[in-house]
Design an enzyme around this catalytic site. Structure first.
Site, mmCIF file in Angstrom:
data_model
loop_
_atom_site.group_PDB
_atom_site.id
_atom_site.type_symbol
_atom_site.label_atom_id
_atom_site.label_comp_id
_atom_site.label_asym_id
_atom_site.label_seq_id
_atom_site.Cartn_x
_atom_site.Cartn_y
_atom_site.Cartn_z
ATOM 1 N N ILE A 1 0.826 -1.211 0.000
ATOM 2 C CA ILE A 1 0.000 0.000 0.000
ATOM 3 C C ILE A 1 0.862 1.263 0.000
ATOM 4 C CG2 ILE A 1 -0.265 0.265 2.520
ATOM 5 C CD1 ILE A 1 -3.327 0.504 1.918
ATOM 6 N N ASN B 1 12.590 -7.807 5.887
ATOM 7 C CA ASN B 1 12.880 -7.272 7.215
ATOM 8 C C ASN B 1 12.456 -8.280 8.285
ATOM 9 O OD1 ASN B 1 13.667 -4.810 6.014
ATOM 10 N ND2 ASN B 1 11.555 -4.072 5.991
ATOM 11 N N GLN C 1 10.740 -4.524 10.492
ATOM 12 C CA GLN C 1 9.541 -5.339 10.274
ATOM 13 C C GLN C 1 8.366 -4.745 11.045
ATOM 14 O OE1 GLN C 1 9.865 -9.514 11.369
ATOM 15 N NE2 GLN C 1 8.013 -10.049 10.232
ATOM 16 N N HIS D 1 7.352 -11.762 4.708
ATOM 17 C CA HIS D 1 7.098 -11.191 3.377
ATOM 18 C C HIS D 1 8.399 -10.706 2.762
ATOM 19 C CE1 HIS D 1 6.583 -8.083 6.471
ATOM 20 N NE2 HIS D 1 7.126 -7.236 5.616
ATOM 21 N N HIS E 1 9.783 -7.881 0.066
ATOM 22 C CA HIS E 1 9.451 -6.681 -0.710
ATOM 23 C C HIS E 1 10.141 -6.804 -2.067
ATOM 24 C CE1 HIS E 1 8.056 -4.011 2.689
ATOM 25 N NE2 HIS E 1 8.781 -4.866 3.397
HETATM 26 P P1 AMP Z 1 7.616 -4.442 6.852
HETATM 27 O O1 AMP Z 1 7.763 -3.064 7.439
HETATM 28 O O2 AMP Z 1 8.840 -4.996 6.188
HETATM 29 O O3 AMP Z 1 7.043 -5.383 7.895
HETATM 30 O O4 AMP Z 1 6.576 -4.303 5.675
HETATM 31 C C1 AMP Z 1 5.201 -4.297 5.875
HETATM 32 C C2 AMP Z 1 4.610 -3.618 4.699
HETATM 33 O O5 AMP Z 1 3.236 -3.932 4.649
HETATM 34 C C3 AMP Z 1 4.719 -2.094 4.712
HETATM 35 O O6 AMP Z 1 5.540 -1.670 3.627
HETATM 36 C C4 AMP Z 1 3.275 -1.628 4.577
HETATM 37 O O7 AMP Z 1 3.138 -0.539 3.695
HETATM 38 C C5 AMP Z 1 2.586 -2.856 4.042
HETATM 39 N N1 AMP Z 1 1.181 -2.974 4.379
HETATM 40 C C6 AMP Z 1 0.630 -2.895 5.603
HETATM 41 N N2 AMP Z 1 -0.702 -3.068 5.524
HETATM 42 C C7 AMP Z 1 -0.986 -3.274 4.211
HETATM 43 C C8 AMP Z 1 -2.190 -3.516 3.480
HETATM 44 N N3 AMP Z 1 -3.394 -3.583 4.093
HETATM 45 N N4 AMP Z 1 -2.119 -3.665 2.139
HETATM 46 C C9 AMP Z 1 -0.918 -3.586 1.519
HETATM 47 N N5 AMP Z 1 0.243 -3.381 2.151
HETATM 48 C C10 AMP Z 1 0.215 -3.210 3.485
#
Ligand code: AMP
Ligand code: ZN
Length: 141
Positions: free
Chosen positions: A33, A88, A95, A101, A103
């Site tokens: 997002i 992360n 994280q 996940h 990226h």
């Molecule tokens: P991290 O900080 O590596 O844990 O990445 C988590 C990622 O999830 C972040 O980049 C957020 O922008 C993304 N994220 C969180 N909620 C959503 C959502 N509902 N849809 C798409 N991406 C999301």
């Protein structure tokens, strides 16, 4: 196994909307997002696992095996000039969602939204130091 309090498990289940990029029996890929760069995609295993340390070889194998084709589709769609893959683990490492996940981040130019600090420290480590560090890690397997 779905975790009821996990936002990514809810996305896989369709309980929270997402912009789906790819899905099969083992993985789900959707747009982050935040769109740090255009096409910034997350790929996740359908089996909930918190981070790389809690992930089995089987789940990791399925997840990583899908990366080339999802990355190739992003590349074909957006013709980036480079591509970073980031994972992360732990809050300190950035994280914020505790469902493993990756990226997938297409890169366009120096002013796109992504950057990393990469400090060259080779002058501080000689061959013996590297050998000692490698031995310490070898012994931890
Ligand atoms: P991290 O900080 O590596 O844990 O990445 C988590 C990622 O999830 C972040 O980049 C957020 O922008 C993304 N994220 C969180 N909620 C959503 C959502 N509902 N849809 C798409 N991406 C999301
Ligand atoms: Zn989950």
């Amino acid at each position: 196994m779905k975790h009821d309090d996990c936002i990514f498990c809810k996305i896989i289940a369709g309980e929270i909307p997402s912009a789906k990029v790819y899905e099969d029996d083992a993985v789900y890929a959707f747009l982050d997002i935040s769109q740090v760069t255009t096409g910034h995609t997350l790929i996740i295993p359908k089996t909930h696992t918190t981070d790389i340390f809690e992930t089995s070889e089987a789940i990791a194998g399925e997840l990583f095996s899908r990366v080339p084709k999802v990355a190739a589709a992003i590349k074909k769609a957006y013709q980036p000039v480079g591509f970073n893959i980031i994972n992360n683990n732990g809050e300190f490492a950035g994280q914020s969602v505790f469902h493993l996940h990756l990226h997938l981040m297409p890169r366009y130019d120096e002013s796109d939204g992504f950057g990393v600090k990469w400090v060259e420290r080779s002058s501080e480590f000689d061959a013996d130091d590297l050998e000692n560090i490698a031995t310490k890690i070898n012994q931890a397997f």
